[in-house]
Write a protein that holds these residues in place. Structure first.
Motif, PDB file in Angstrom:
ATOM      1  N   ARG A   1     -16.416   2.226  -5.358  1.00 17.63           N
ATOM      2  CA  ARG A   1     -14.975   2.073  -5.140  1.00 17.63           C
ATOM      3  C   ARG A   1     -14.270   3.423  -5.270  1.00 17.63           C
ATOM      4  O   ARG A   1     -13.457   3.799  -4.404  1.00 17.63           O
ATOM      5  CB  ARG A   1     -14.388   1.066  -6.130  1.00 17.63           C
ATOM      6  N   GLU A   2     -14.559   4.141  -6.336  1.00 16.26           N
ATOM      7  CA  GLU A   2     -13.939   5.456  -6.496  1.00 16.26           C
ATOM      8  C   GLU A   2     -14.372   6.395  -5.381  1.00 16.26           C
ATOM      9  O   GLU A   2     -13.550   7.164  -4.842  1.00 16.26           O
ATOM     10  CB  GLU A   2     -14.296   6.061  -7.846  1.00 16.26           C
TER      11      GLU A   2
ATOM     12  N   GLN B   1     -12.385   5.732  -2.341  1.00 16.43           N
ATOM     13  CA  GLN B   1     -11.004   6.219  -2.447  1.00 16.43           C
ATOM     14  C   GLN B   1     -10.938   7.726  -2.209  1.00 16.43           C
ATOM     15  O   GLN B   1     -10.015   8.221  -1.542  1.00 16.43           O
ATOM     16  CB  GLN B   1     -10.445   5.852  -3.822  1.00 16.43           C
TER      17      GLN B   1
ATOM     18  N   ALA C   1     -11.521   8.312   1.457  1.00  8.20           N
ATOM     19  CA  ALA C   1     -10.330   7.938   2.214  1.00  8.20           C
ATOM     20  C   ALA C   1      -9.301   9.077   2.223  1.00  8.20           C
ATOM     21  O   ALA C   1      -8.663   9.338   3.251  1.00  8.20           O
ATOM     22  CB  ALA C   1      -9.719   6.671   1.623  1.00  8.20           C
ATOM     23  N   ARG C   2      -9.139   9.751   1.085  1.00 10.41           N
ATOM     24  CA  ARG C   2      -8.216  10.891   1.046  1.00 10.41           C
ATOM     25  C   ARG C   2      -8.699  12.014   1.965  1.00 10.41           C
ATOM     26  O   ARG C   2      -7.899  12.673   2.638  1.00 10.41           O
ATOM     27  CB  ARG C   2      -8.057  11.402  -0.392  1.00 10.41           C
TER      28      ARG C   2
ATOM     29  N   SER D   1      -7.701  11.279   5.514  1.00  8.63           N
ATOM     30  CA  SER D   1      -6.306  10.847   5.625  1.00  8.63           C
ATOM     31  C   SER D   1      -5.651  11.243   6.943  1.00  8.63           C
ATOM     32  O   SER D   1      -4.638  10.651   7.337  1.00  8.63           O
ATOM     33  CB  SER D   1      -5.491  11.388   4.448  1.00  8.63           C
TER      34      SER D   1
ATOM     35  N   ARG E   1      -4.999   8.250   9.178  1.00 12.37           N
ATOM     36  CA  ARG E   1      -4.150   7.134   8.753  1.00 12.37           C
ATOM     37  C   ARG E   1      -3.065   6.850   9.792  1.00 12.37           C
ATOM     38  O   ARG E   1      -2.367   7.761  10.250  1.00 12.37           O
ATOM     39  CB  ARG E   1      -3.502   7.415   7.399  1.00 12.37           C
TER      40      ARG E   1
ATOM     41  N   GLU F   1     -12.583   0.509   1.067  1.00  9.76           N
ATOM     42  CA  GLU F   1     -11.557   1.399   0.521  1.00  9.76           C
ATOM     43  C   GLU F   1     -10.971   2.292   1.613  1.00  9.76           C
ATOM     44  O   GLU F   1      -9.752   2.526   1.652  1.00  9.76           O
ATOM     45  CB  GLU F   1     -12.157   2.264  -0.599  1.00  9.76           C
ATOM     46  N   VAL F   2     -11.818   2.782   2.493  1.00  8.83           N
ATOM     47  CA  VAL F   2     -11.345   3.646   3.580  1.00  8.83           C
ATOM     48  C   VAL F   2     -10.443   2.859   4.523  1.00  8.83           C
ATOM     49  O   VAL F   2      -9.366   3.329   4.918  1.00  8.83           O
ATOM     50  CB  VAL F   2     -12.547   4.249   4.339  1.00  8.83           C
TER      51      VAL F   2
ATOM     52  N   ARG G   1      -8.681   0.193   3.924  1.00  8.85           N
ATOM     53  CA  ARG G   1      -7.417  -0.133   3.251  1.00  8.85           C
ATOM     54  C   ARG G   1      -6.472   1.075   3.288  1.00  8.85           C
ATOM     55  O   ARG G   1      -5.282   0.942   3.601  1.00  8.85           O
ATOM     56  CB  ARG G   1      -7.696  -0.567   1.812  1.00  8.85           C
ATOM     57  N   ALA G   2      -7.011   2.247   2.973  1.00 12.17           N
ATOM     58  CA  ALA G   2      -6.170   3.445   2.916  1.00 12.17           C
ATOM     59  C   ALA G   2      -5.700   3.894   4.295  1.00 12.17           C
ATOM     60  O   ALA G   2      -4.584   4.418   4.433  1.00 12.17           O
ATOM     61  CB  ALA G   2      -6.941   4.571   2.235  1.00 12.17           C
TER      62      ALA G   2
END
Length: 216
Positions: A12-13, A16, A19-20, A23, A26, A46-47, A49-50
């Motif tokens: 999960r981390e 995240q 995903a940043r 970005s 997005r 996670e990706v 979602r972001a």
């Protein structure tokens, strides 16, 4: 930029953080995230979602040598992407018919698993789209190459590869297949994907199904 010393509590981390690093995508229209089953799906969740994108699954199966199934002579992915180790095929004298049989057998298994994971939903249509292929890590790169080729065959307009960890040499090679490769950490001494995770449990089929069923 990759941080060679970065570590993660769990997938999960890692998702995240990845995903940043992704970005820039997005809000892009016609963007899909595909997680390689099974370990890439929690990362992909996670990706997706972001990035505000739908999530689907991409399966890759090893093509085992007929006499020694644990020895990989290649890989096949959802949609028909295939990678073969031609040097190994030649050295072992494996016939074309044996390769075709292995591809057909593993492709049938891919279809069975896809149906089981999606619960009857059809796959995302990727033609003309930007596809972000995500795994929990890259080791040899063979599975990811098969996945990239499969979405190319399906008509993806752009293919992005994302992973929390991988060796720098393999990540560079993947740039010959994908339009963009993002690897959050590339350890100077890469041993295995799990070396940067505190929790690297085996992802279950139920976990994959649950993640894919969440509306986004």
């Amino acid at each position: 930029m990759s941080d060679k010393r970065r570590t993660f509590r769990d997938r999960r981390e890692a998702g995240q953080v990845l995903a940043r690093d992704l970005s820039r995508y997005r809000g892009q229209q016609n963007l899909h995230v595909l997680g390689l089953a099974r370990g890439g799906v929690p990362i992909g969740a996670e990706v997706a979602r972001a990035l505000n994108a739908p999530l689907d699954v991409c399966l890759v199966r090893k093509l085992g040598v007929p006499q020694w199934p644990e020895l990989a002579m290649g890989a096949v992915a959802t949609g028909g992407g295939v990678v073969l180790n031609h040097d190994l095929l030649r050295s072992l004298g494996i016939a074309d018919e044996q390769v075709r049989d292995a591809i057909a057998r593993e492709t049938a298994e891919l279809h069975r698993r896809e149906l089981a994971y999606r619960g009857g939903r059809g796959p995302l249509e990727v033609s003309g789209c930007t596809v972000v292929l995500v795994d929990d890590g890259i080791a040899t790169g063979a599975s990811m190459v098969a996945a990239v080729r499969s979405v190319r065959q399906a008509g993806a307009a752009q293919v992005v590869v994302g992973a929390p960890v991988g060796p720098s040499t393999v990540c560079r090679l993947l740039r010959e297949e994908a339009d963009h490769v993002v690897c959050s950490t590339m350890p100077a001494h890469f041993l295995a994907v799990g070396q940067v995770f505190a929790d690297f449990h085996q992802v279950s089929d139920d976990e994959v199904r649950q993640l894919l069923a969440v509306p986004r």
